[in-house]
Design a protein around this motif. Structure first.
Motif, short mmCIF file in Angstrom:
data_model
loop_
_atom_site.label_atom_id
_atom_site.label_comp_id
_atom_site.label_asym_id
_atom_site.label_seq_id
_atom_site.Cartn_x
_atom_site.Cartn_y
_atom_site.Cartn_z
N SER A 145 5.46 3.58 -9.19
CA SER A 145 5.22 3.11 -10.55
C SER A 145 3.77 2.68 -10.72
CB SER A 145 6.15 1.94 -10.89
OG SER A 145 5.80 1.37 -12.13
N GLU A 146 3.08 3.27 -11.67
CA GLU A 146 1.66 3.01 -11.88
C GLU A 146 1.35 1.54 -12.05
OE1 GLU A 146 -1.86 4.30 -15.10
OE2 GLU A 146 0.13 5.23 -15.17
N PHE A 147 2.11 0.85 -12.89
CA PHE A 147 1.77 -0.53 -13.22
C PHE A 147 2.45 -1.55 -12.31
CE2 PHE A 147 1.32 1.97 -17.15
CZ PHE A 147 -0.04 1.82 -17.32
N GLU A 148 3.41 -1.10 -11.51
CA GLU A 148 4.04 -2.02 -10.57
C GLU A 148 3.29 -2.05 -9.25
OE1 GLU A 148 8.38 -2.05 -10.30
OE2 GLU A 148 8.46 -0.83 -12.12
N MET A 149 3.16 -0.89 -8.56
CA MET A 149 2.56 -0.89 -7.24
C MET A 149 1.55 0.23 -7.01
SD MET A 149 5.77 -1.99 -4.75
CE MET A 149 4.73 -2.29 -3.33
N ALA A 150 1.67 1.36 -7.71
CA ALA A 150 0.85 2.52 -7.37
C ALA A 150 -0.60 2.40 -7.82
CB ALA A 150 1.48 3.79 -7.95
N GLY A 151 -0.85 1.73 -8.94
CA GLY A 151 -2.21 1.60 -9.43
C GLY A 151 -2.53 2.57 -10.55
N ASN A 152 -3.66 2.37 -11.18
CA ASN A 152 -4.06 3.21 -12.30
C ASN A 152 -4.61 4.55 -11.82
OD1 ASN A 152 -3.51 1.26 -14.40
ND2 ASN A 152 -5.31 0.14 -13.67
#
Length: 422
Positions: A145-152
């Motif tokens: 998830s981009e905004f949870e753990m993966a980053g922008n």
């Protein structure tokens, strides 16, 4: 006991088996930021021991933020958050119960043979085989998830890989972990089929975190459990609340079974706010809940019934954390439309994020969307006096385990990556 008397009792035999050595690895990984794209957030950041497995916020601050719980801030400069987490961080209590076959507010993870890997997930046929149970499977999804753990996008190799295909980020994370000597040795010792650290994949990582979560958050020793198994009387207010809960208040219609959840999905017409969990074609900041997974109009604005065990510790409540207290949440159930009309943005526990403030409550200006949400309601009003609401709160407080502060492993002081531990 069942029906009006109460839910069925719980025992340790009702939970999935968890290998202690694997759970120890899982404890470290749970708190290790190594599993995030930018190495700046862990599972434990939003599901912390100090906050009963949650973060105490209506909508969390994920990747890019700093701090912990209600004191967490949205970051600064290029690292600051680009979006609030769309939904409330769910509690982890008793997720290892064998009856659980669906997780997340919208049920996007289910036990299923549809794709030949044991689960129906957003990764579909690309989800890996070999995960021990649904708790292990759940551990993998926030990493993508981009905004949870993966980053922008553009910040690291993990989010770049995930954007190409959801499963392509997991091998990158697995390599990060297995090339840390301490982790590598622990996996060889704990997993019989691993002879060398190079064999560790995201499956072993998921199974280790799953073993930790499934064993760490078992709670079956509340005053209610003592009443159920030993006949120990509840306090008078809690006893009155119990009778209401299983009787005229009809709470047990949905909050049934030993975990106080039917694992079903229901529309409560909760006040809307936040960025929404939008689909690619959504033009407004809304969250249609279960319908986003099933594509069935009948599932619009329905969300999974949460377990009520230790619920007194896990405020705020609702899929978006709309209500800060049990009393407010009960009042909403008793008269959803009146509660919805009373609700104000100040009722939400949202840390100040000035660059996102303009969108935090913009959905409430869409009168057509508000009418759609208001019209979808699966619960019926129940006339409850102030005293009866207080009694229900007392009963829910009696679902708090006596040893909730005595977890088997707790938060580690350090992790093998050497990164900071929240």
């Amino acid at each position: 006991m069942s029906g009006a008397a109460g839910a069925a009792p719980l025992s340790l035999d009702d939970f999935v088996d968890a290998d202690p050595a694997q759970a120890r690895i899982g404890q470290l990984l749970f708190y290790d930021p190594i599993l995030s794209g930018n190495r700046n957030i862990s599972c434990g950041t939003c599901h912390h021991h100090d906050h009963a497995g949650g973060d105490g916020l209506s909508l969390g601050i994920g990747e890019g933020g700093t701090g912990l719980g209600p004191d967490r801030t949205p970051g600064t400069g290029d690292d600051r958050i680009a979006k609030r987490i769309p939904r409330n961080a769910p509690a982890l209590w008793n997720l290892g119960h064998r009856s659980i076959d669906v997780l997340f507010h919208d049920g996007r993870l289910e036990v299923s043979d549809q794709f030949g890997n044991g689960f129906d997930t957003p990764a579909e046929e690309w989800f890996p085989e070999g995960l021990d149970h649904i708790v292990a499977a759940q551990a993998l999804l926030p990493m993508t998830s981009e905004f949870e753990m993966a980053g922008n996008v553009g910040e690291n190799e993990v989010i770049g890989a995930v954007r190409d295909r959801i499963d392509l980020g997991w091998p990158i994370l697995a390599k990060r972990v297995r090339t840390i000597p301490e982790y590598g040795e622990m996996f060889v010792d704990a997993f019989d089929h691993i002879d060398h650290s190079s064999e560790v994949t995201i499956v072993e990582i998921g199974n280790a975190i799953g073993a930790f979560v499934a064993s760490e958050w078992i709670s079956i020793d509340s005053p209610y459990d003592a009443w159920l198994t030993e006949g120990t009387p509840l306090p008078e207010a809690a006893e009155r609340g119990r009778q209401l809960f299983f009787g005229s208040a009809r709470c047990a219609t949905c909050h049934s079974g030993p975990l106080f959840t039917d694992q079903g999905f229901h529309a409560l017409s909760l006040p809307a706010f936040g960025p929404g969990r939008t689909r690619l074609f959504d033009q407004v900041s809304r969250d249609v809940g279960r319908m986003a997974e099933t594509d069935l109009l009948e599932d619009a604005y329905r969300f999974r019934t949460p377990s009520l065990r230790n619920v007194a510790l896990t405020a705020p409540y609702g899929h978006n954390g709309a209500f800060a207290t049990l009393e407010a949440m009960i009042r909403h159930h008793a008269d959803p439309l009146a509660s919805r009309a009373r609700w104000r943005p100040a009722d939400a526990r949202l840390p100040d994020v000035p660059w996102l403030a303009a969108g935090d409550f913009v959905i409430r200006q869409d009168r057509f969307e508000m009418q759609r949400q208001k019209a979808r309601l699966d619960i019926h009003p129940a006339a409850l006096s102030a005293t009866e609401i207080a009694d229900l709160v007392a009963f829910l407080q009696a679902l708090t385990g006596e040893t909730v502060d005595q977890r088997p492993l707790g938060r580690p002081n350090r992790v093998p990556s050497g990164l900071p531990v929240d």
